[in-house]
Design a protein around this motif. Structure first.
Motif, PDB file in Angstrom:
ATOM      1  N   ARG A 116       0.842  -1.194   0.000  1.00 14.18           N
ATOM      2  CA  ARG A 116       0.000   0.000   0.000  1.00 14.18           C
ATOM      3  C   ARG A 116       0.871   1.235   0.000  1.00 14.18           C
ATOM      4  NH1 ARG A 116      -4.439  -0.104   4.628  1.00 14.18           N
ATOM      5  NH2 ARG A 116      -4.738   1.966   3.708  1.00 14.18           N
ATOM      6  N   THR A 117       0.321   2.342  -0.461  1.00 10.32           N
ATOM      7  CA  THR A 117       1.042   3.614  -0.450  1.00 10.32           C
ATOM      8  C   THR A 117       0.176   4.670   0.212  1.00 10.32           C
ATOM      9  OG1 THR A 117       0.202   4.269  -2.618  1.00 10.32           O
ATOM     10  CG2 THR A 117       2.282   3.046  -2.567  1.00 10.32           C
ATOM     11  N   ALA A 118       0.835   5.714   0.670  1.00 11.99           N
ATOM     12  CA  ALA A 118       0.144   6.850   1.275  1.00 11.99           C
ATOM     13  C   ALA A 118       0.972   8.094   1.032  1.00 11.99           C
ATOM     14  CB  ALA A 118      -0.070   6.623   2.769  1.00 11.99           C
ATOM     15  N   GLN A 119       0.365   9.232   1.311  1.00 16.31           N
ATOM     16  CA  GLN A 119       1.043  10.491   1.088  1.00 16.31           C
ATOM     17  C   GLN A 119       1.469  11.082   2.426  1.00 16.31           C
ATOM     18  OE1 GLN A 119       1.241  11.080  -2.116  1.00 16.31           O
ATOM     19  NE2 GLN A 119       2.305  13.044  -2.183  1.00 16.31           N
ATOM     20  N   ALA A 120       2.723  11.479   2.504  1.00 20.38           N
ATOM     21  CA  ALA A 120       3.181  12.216   3.680  1.00 20.38           C
ATOM     22  C   ALA A 120       2.567  13.607   3.621  1.00 20.38           C
ATOM     23  CB  ALA A 120       4.697  12.294   3.714  1.00 20.38           C
ATOM     24  N   GLU A 121       1.724  13.936   4.589  1.00 20.88           N
ATOM     25  CA  GLU A 121       0.980  15.186   4.539  1.00 20.88           C
ATOM     26  C   GLU A 121       1.454  16.161   5.600  1.00 20.88           C
ATOM     27  OE1 GLU A 121      -3.099  14.415   5.288  1.00 20.88           O
ATOM     28  OE2 GLU A 121      -2.716  12.895   6.802  1.00 20.88           O
ATOM     29  N   VAL A 122       1.375  17.427   5.253  1.00 20.68           N
ATOM     30  CA  VAL A 122       1.715  18.503   6.185  1.00 20.68           C
ATOM     31  C   VAL A 122       0.402  19.052   6.743  1.00 20.68           C
ATOM     32  CG1 VAL A 122       2.829  20.725   6.485  1.00 20.68           C
ATOM     33  CG2 VAL A 122       3.783  19.066   4.867  1.00 20.68           C
ATOM     34  N   VAL A 123       0.224  18.930   8.040  1.00 21.76           N
ATOM     35  CA  VAL A 123      -1.009  19.369   8.689  1.00 21.76           C
ATOM     36  C   VAL A 123      -0.667  20.210   9.909  1.00 21.76           C
ATOM     37  CG1 VAL A 123      -2.302  17.350   7.904  1.00 21.76           C
ATOM     38  CG2 VAL A 123      -1.140  17.291  10.106  1.00 21.76           C
ATOM     39  N   SER A 124      -1.644  20.976  10.360  1.00 19.58           N
ATOM     40  CA  SER A 124      -1.497  21.765  11.589  1.00 19.58           C
ATOM     41  C   SER A 124      -2.058  20.959  12.752  1.00 19.58           C
ATOM     42  CB  SER A 124      -2.234  23.096  11.465  1.00 19.58           C
ATOM     43  OG  SER A 124      -1.626  23.924  10.493  1.00 19.58           O
ATOM     44  N   VAL A 125      -1.277  20.807  13.770  1.00 22.31           N
ATOM     45  CA  VAL A 125      -1.707  20.087  14.967  1.00 22.31           C
ATOM     46  C   VAL A 125      -1.528  21.002  16.173  1.00 22.31           C
ATOM     47  CG1 VAL A 125      -1.113  17.826  14.021  1.00 22.31           C
ATOM     48  CG2 VAL A 125       0.585  19.092  15.334  1.00 22.31           C
ATOM     49  N   PRO A 126      -2.329  20.810  17.209  1.00 25.09           N
ATOM     50  CA  PRO A 126      -2.186  21.658  18.401  1.00 25.09           C
ATOM     51  C   PRO A 126      -0.888  21.363  19.162  1.00 25.09           C
ATOM     52  CG  PRO A 126      -3.816  19.933  18.786  1.00 25.09           C
ATOM     53  CD  PRO A 126      -3.458  19.874  17.328  1.00 25.09           C
ATOM     54  N   VAL A 127      -0.299  22.422  19.688  1.00 23.95           N
ATOM     55  CA  VAL A 127       0.863  22.290  20.566  1.00 23.95           C
ATOM     56  C   VAL A 127       0.335  22.187  21.993  1.00 23.95           C
ATOM     57  CG1 VAL A 127       2.991  23.357  21.391  1.00 23.95           C
ATOM     58  CG2 VAL A 127       2.294  23.625  18.999  1.00 23.95           C
ATOM     59  N   VAL A 128       0.683  21.119  22.680  1.00 18.15           N
ATOM     60  CA  VAL A 128       0.122  20.835  23.997  1.00 18.15           C
ATOM     61  C   VAL A 128       1.211  20.913  25.051  1.00 18.15           C
ATOM     62  CG1 VAL A 128      -1.025  19.101  25.420  1.00 18.15           C
ATOM     63  CG2 VAL A 128      -1.700  19.384  23.042  1.00 18.15           C
ATOM     64  N   TYR A 129       0.913  21.662  26.120  1.00 14.56           N
ATOM     65  CA  TYR A 129       1.804  21.704  27.280  1.00 14.56           C
ATOM     66  C   TYR A 129       1.318  20.672  28.296  1.00 14.56           C
ATOM     67  CZ  TYR A 129       3.690  23.271  31.751  1.00 14.56           C
ATOM     68  OH  TYR A 129       4.298  23.327  32.987  1.00 14.56           O
ATOM     69  N   GLU A 130       2.223  19.828  28.769  1.00 16.08           N
ATOM     70  CA  GLU A 130       1.873  18.775  29.719  1.00 16.08           C
ATOM     71  C   GLU A 130       2.241  19.214  31.135  1.00 16.08           C
ATOM     72  OE1 GLU A 130       3.743  15.175  28.513  1.00 16.08           O
ATOM     73  OE2 GLU A 130       2.527  14.943  26.707  1.00 16.08           O
ATOM     74  N   ALA A 131       1.224  19.452  31.942  1.00 14.44           N
ATOM     75  CA  ALA A 131       1.443  19.829  33.343  1.00 14.44           C
ATOM     76  C   ALA A 131       1.293  18.577  34.210  1.00 14.44           C
ATOM     77  CB  ALA A 131       0.442  20.891  33.767  1.00 14.44           C
ATOM     78  N   VAL A 132       2.348  18.201  34.889  1.00 17.37           N
ATOM     79  CA  VAL A 132       2.309  16.982  35.700  1.00 17.37           C
ATOM     80  C   VAL A 132       1.546  17.251  37.000  1.00 17.37           C
ATOM     81  CG1 VAL A 132       4.446  16.108  34.730  1.00 17.37           C
ATOM     82  CG2 VAL A 132       4.525  17.506  36.776  1.00 17.37           C
ATOM     83  N   GLY A 160      -1.189  26.403  21.337  1.00 23.45           N
ATOM     84  CA  GLY A 160      -1.028  26.933  19.984  1.00 23.45           C
ATOM     85  C   GLY A 160      -1.095  25.814  18.959  1.00 23.45           C
ATOM     86  N   GLU A 161      -0.594  26.092  17.738  1.00 28.57           N
ATOM     87  CA  GLU A 161      -0.572  25.103  16.667  1.00 28.57           C
ATOM     88  C   GLU A 161       0.779  25.129  15.972  1.00 28.57           C
ATOM     89  OE1 GLU A 161      -3.785  25.705  13.985  1.00 28.57           O
ATOM     90  OE2 GLU A 161      -5.261  24.712  15.290  1.00 28.57           O
ATOM     91  N   LYS A 162       1.104  24.005  15.323  1.00 25.40           N
ATOM     92  CA  LYS A 162       2.329  23.922  14.537  1.00 25.40           C
ATOM     93  C   LYS A 162       2.080  22.995  13.350  1.00 25.40           C
ATOM     94  CE  LYS A 162       4.365  20.008  17.057  1.00 25.40           C
ATOM     95  NZ  LYS A 162       5.549  19.492  17.763  1.00 25.40           N
ATOM     96  N   GLU A 163       2.872  23.184  12.300  1.00 22.14           N
ATOM     97  CA  GLU A 163       2.769  22.324  11.120  1.00 22.14           C
ATOM     98  C   GLU A 163       3.749  21.167  11.257  1.00 22.14           C
ATOM     99  OE1 GLU A 163       3.286  24.532   7.541  1.00 22.14           O
ATOM    100  OE2 GLU A 163       1.209  25.245   7.541  1.00 22.14           O
ATOM    101  N   VAL A 164       3.248  19.959  11.021  1.00 23.24           N
ATOM    102  CA  VAL A 164       4.064  18.765  11.136  1.00 23.24           C
ATOM    103  C   VAL A 164       3.806  17.872   9.931  1.00 23.24           C
ATOM    104  CG1 VAL A 164       4.081  18.829  13.655  1.00 23.24           C
ATOM    105  CG2 VAL A 164       2.311  17.536  12.464  1.00 23.24           C
ATOM    106  N   VAL A 165       4.738  16.950   9.698  1.00 24.00           N
ATOM    107  CA  VAL A 165       4.602  15.951   8.638  1.00 24.00           C
ATOM    108  C   VAL A 165       4.081  14.668   9.281  1.00 24.00           C
ATOM    109  CG1 VAL A 165       5.788  14.624   6.865  1.00 24.00           C
ATOM    110  CG2 VAL A 165       6.459  16.994   7.307  1.00 24.00           C
ATOM    111  N   LEU A 166       2.970  14.148   8.751  1.00 27.39           N
ATOM    112  CA  LEU A 166       2.374  12.933   9.280  1.00 27.39           C
ATOM    113  C   LEU A 166       2.377  11.838   8.225  1.00 27.39           C
ATOM    114  CD1 LEU A 166      -0.775  14.237  11.234  1.00 27.39           C
ATOM    115  CD2 LEU A 166       1.506  13.739  12.126  1.00 27.39           C
TER     116      LEU A 166
END
Length: 384
Positions: free
Chosen positions: A47-63, A318-324
């Motif tokens: 199978r094949t797929a496309q590496a896509e550039v999408v905006s995902v939320p930037v999450v801060y993890e508070a312990v 916030g948000e950032k662009e990543v490759v998925l």
């Protein structure tokens, strides 16, 4: 001689450098991301797929830590030796159930002494009432005699000496009556004080049996039989409410993103799943040492969730662009990760570095720029 030694040393250093360089000692050994892996022709993927550039939320993890919404610390109201602990950790209790029994002999003695004091005060009060009754009768008699003598003196039947003698007895009886009334007031005060002493002794005796303040569950036991209990020493912790919440520390640069009533995701590591929480409280004061704010978020009921568990409060900042790419498209051999891509019509694996997982897809931190065609076999072993 010295120059000769220096030349020999320099020659030895040069030879050592050449040997180390030839052996590859100065090579980093780090494979660059995006570098094509040496291969002799990879098989076409299923199978094949496309590496896509999408905006995902930037999450801060508070312990943070999972804690009960309401928790009662059970302490002794009096000092005494613990004779028996009636409950254990995890046990359900109802309001009024006995939790701890302390040595009560001293308080029983105090109560008995207070009761004897009350009896004595009540006896004194009875005597004072009898005395005032006698004084009142004497005063009534002397008053009547004095009034009669005044009439007789007015009619010139009695002498002045007789009137003065009767008047003196009258005044003396009135003074005795007033004194008896004061004695009765003092006796009444002693009786009231003695009753207060009995009440105080009864309360102290009642404190020797510590009871549950409300329905709940014993979350922590910190006392054993034979220990000394005293005010200020915590003996038990009782979770009086069934609701749990996550208490997390949020750094000051992110606290502006948190609002009362906001719904946030919570990652409970021990359960391996996420839950939704609602921000209930933000303590409006930062810890000067850690520069963090305490945020309390109410949790939904989860099977297996207990106070004291570790959790992370996920705060979007916030948000950032990543490759998925599909997670199955990334293959790992040891510490190396590769993705099969089509280059000039030929399938070649290249080195990549993966990041966070987003559902069924994986973030590629480096090695792909987006829009590449990647291939994978959905049932192949080794895919993530």
């Amino acid at each position: 001689m010295t120059k000769k030694c220096i030349l020999v040393a320099m020659l030895g250093a040069v030879i050592m450098f050449l040997l180390l360089w030839a052996s590859g000692y100065f090579k980093s050994g780090i494979i660059e991301n995006g570098r094509i892996v040496s291969s002799r022709g990879a098989e076409d993927p299923a199978r094949t797929a496309q590496a896509e550039v999408v905006s995902v939320p930037v999450v801060y993890e508070a312990v943070g830590t999972v804690r009960p919404e309401t928790e009662a610390s059970i302490e002794a109201q009096v000092t005494g030796k613990v004779l028996k602990v009636m409950v254990r950790s995890g046990q359900k209790v109802a309001k009024g159930d006995p939790l701890i029994v302390m040595d009560s002999r001293e308080f029983e003695t105090r109560l008995e002494s207070a009761r004897q004091g009350l009896k004595s005060a009540q006896a004194s009060e009875r005597q004072a009432r009898e005395a005032i009754n006698a004084a009142r009768a004497d005063a009534d008699t002397t008053t009547a005699t004095w009034k009669r003598m005044k009439k007789l003196f007015a009619n010139k039947v009695a002498t002045k000496d007789e009137l003065e003698r009767v008047e003196g007895a009258y005044l003396k009886a009135r003074a005795a009556l007033a004194q008896a009334e004061d004695g009765l007031d003092a006796a009444d005060a002693r009786v009231r004080q003695a009753r207060k002493g009995v009440e105080e002794a009864e309360i102290g005796l009642g404190y020797t049996t510590i009871k549950a303040p409300a329905d709940g569950e014993v979350s922590k036991r910190m006392v054993e039989a034979g220990d000394l209990a005293f005010p200020g020493k915590s003996l038990l912790l009782i979770q009086t409410g069934g609701v749990l919440r996550l208490e997390a520390l949020v750094r000051e640069g992110v606290i502006g993103k948190v609002r009362i009533g906001q719904k946030l995701d919570v990652d409970i590591q021990a359960l391996g799943e996420r839950a939704e929480a609602v921000v209930e409280e933000v303590v409006p004061s930062a810890d000067p040492l850690t520069r963090t704010f305490l945020v309390k978020a109410g949790l939904e009921p989860l099977p297996g969730l207990y106070p004291g568990m570790f959790g992370r409060l996920l705060i979007p900042v916030g948000e950032k662009e990543v490759v998925l790419v599909p997670a199955r498209a990334v293959f790992r051999v040891g510490q190396l990760e590769t993705v099969l891509t089509s280059i000039n019509g030929k399938w070649e694996p290249i080195y990549v570095r993966s990041g966070a997982k987003h559902g069924q897809k994986l973030e590629i931190l480096s090695g792909l720029g987006g829009n590449e065609t990647v291939g994978f076999n959905p049932v192949a072993e080794g895919g993530l």
